[in-house]
Design a protein around this motif. Structure first.
Motif: not given
Lengths: 230, 80
Positions: B9, B13-14, B16-17, B40
């Motif tokens: 990301l 960019v947020l 949350p994971q 990933k």
């Protein structure tokens, strides 16, 4: 009016939206399988909710490259209205037909509940049956509904009036506590620049009959039928 | 030829994971963790035999499908 609903492997609201359209139209829309590269003559294309391709890679990413999407893009460019609901919205952003992206919900959880939405403008083929500022109730059911874009794009879509719906309180206040997923500016749905393509996370197709718990979505389908009556 | 694509990301960019992993690590006592970002890795087995051609091909794959450049950046490693 001749609507077409695109069915992807993993779509699960294709029949719901077909029912919503059929209730307004008096006959069933035509369903088109994602592997088809032809779409019959139509004046509305709907991408339904669901989990196309199991949300593999990113929600909507693989469906956005289905054979049928080349034709959806061509029709959209020719001005045919396109409506994407939930996974359909994700597919439209991945296909580049709408700005932004839908990230994982800020709270990480799958959110499945009724939401209040403020209708931002009522001068479009989708929303003409509402009034600007009206509060409607549609349910959401998603894991990746957190609308995000870079600051320049956000400024542009706000400036161009491309926001269709915002999460709000029952009284219409666009407040943080009314935001179910962390979306920037409480954005629940956006238009393309021409306002001929609409994507939204909440489900009008789950709110078109009192038996479903609400019927605010009926207006959207009825408006499309009236506006696109040939 | 083997290629490895790292997708992450973009800053700002947020994630949350990543935040959930970070708080789980802290619960486990890893107090030295300042922040976690989750991405990933995609491994590709390519027919190409030329490194430059392989990199060009994988770049096209990233731009068209593997990454969504609205929110993600990618780095390509040609492993040979």
């Amino acid at each position: 009016m001749t609507p077409v609903v695109i069915v992807f492997p993993g779509s699960n609201c294709d029949r719901d939206v077909a029912d919503g359209l059929a209730a307004a139209l008096g006959r069933r829309p035509q369903m088109v399988w994602h592997a088809d590269s032809e779409i019959p003559k139509c004046d509305l294309i709907v991408l339904p909710g669901g989990f196309s391709y199991g949300d593999y890679l990113r929600s909507g990413a693989i469906a956005a490259h289905s054979p049928v999407m080349e034709e959806v893009k061509r029709r959209a460019e020719a001005g045919v209205p396109v409506l994407g609901i939930c996974n359909g919205f994700q597919i439209l952003t991945e296909a580049g037909l709408l700005p932004g992206v839908l990230l994982r919900n800020a709270g990480l959880g799958f959110v499945c509940r009724w939401t209040h939405l403020r209708v931002e403008r009522a001068d479009t083929v989708f929303t003409a049956g509402y009034t600007a500022g009206q509060v409607v109730r549609f349910p959401v059911a998603h894991h990746d509904g957190n609308f995000f874009t870079d600051p320049a794009t956000l400024k542009r879509i706000e400036g161009e009036g491309q926001v269709a719906f915002r999460y709000c309180t029952a009284s219409g206040e666009v407040a943080r506590e009314a935001n179910p997923n962390g979306s920037l500016n409480n954005i629940a749905g956006v238009f393309n620049e021409q306002r001929s393509v609409l994507g939204l996370m909440p489900h009008p197709d789950r709110a078109f009959d009192r038996a479903l718990g609400g019927e605010d979505g009926k207006v959207l389908f009825r408006t499309l039928v009236e506006k696109l009556a040939a | 030829m083997q290629a490895r694509v790292h997708i992450s990301l973009k800053p700002g960019v947020l994630d949350p994971q990543g935040q959930a992993v970070e708080s789980a690590l802290k619960r486990l006592g890893f107090n030295g963790v300042a922040s976690v970002r989750q991405g990933k890795v995609i491994d590709l087995d390519l027919k190409a035999t030329d490194k430059a051609a392989a990199k060009a091909e994988v770049t096209k794959m990233c731009e068209s499908l593997l990454a969504n450049t609205v929110m993600e950046s990618y780095a390509i490693e040609i492993l040979g």
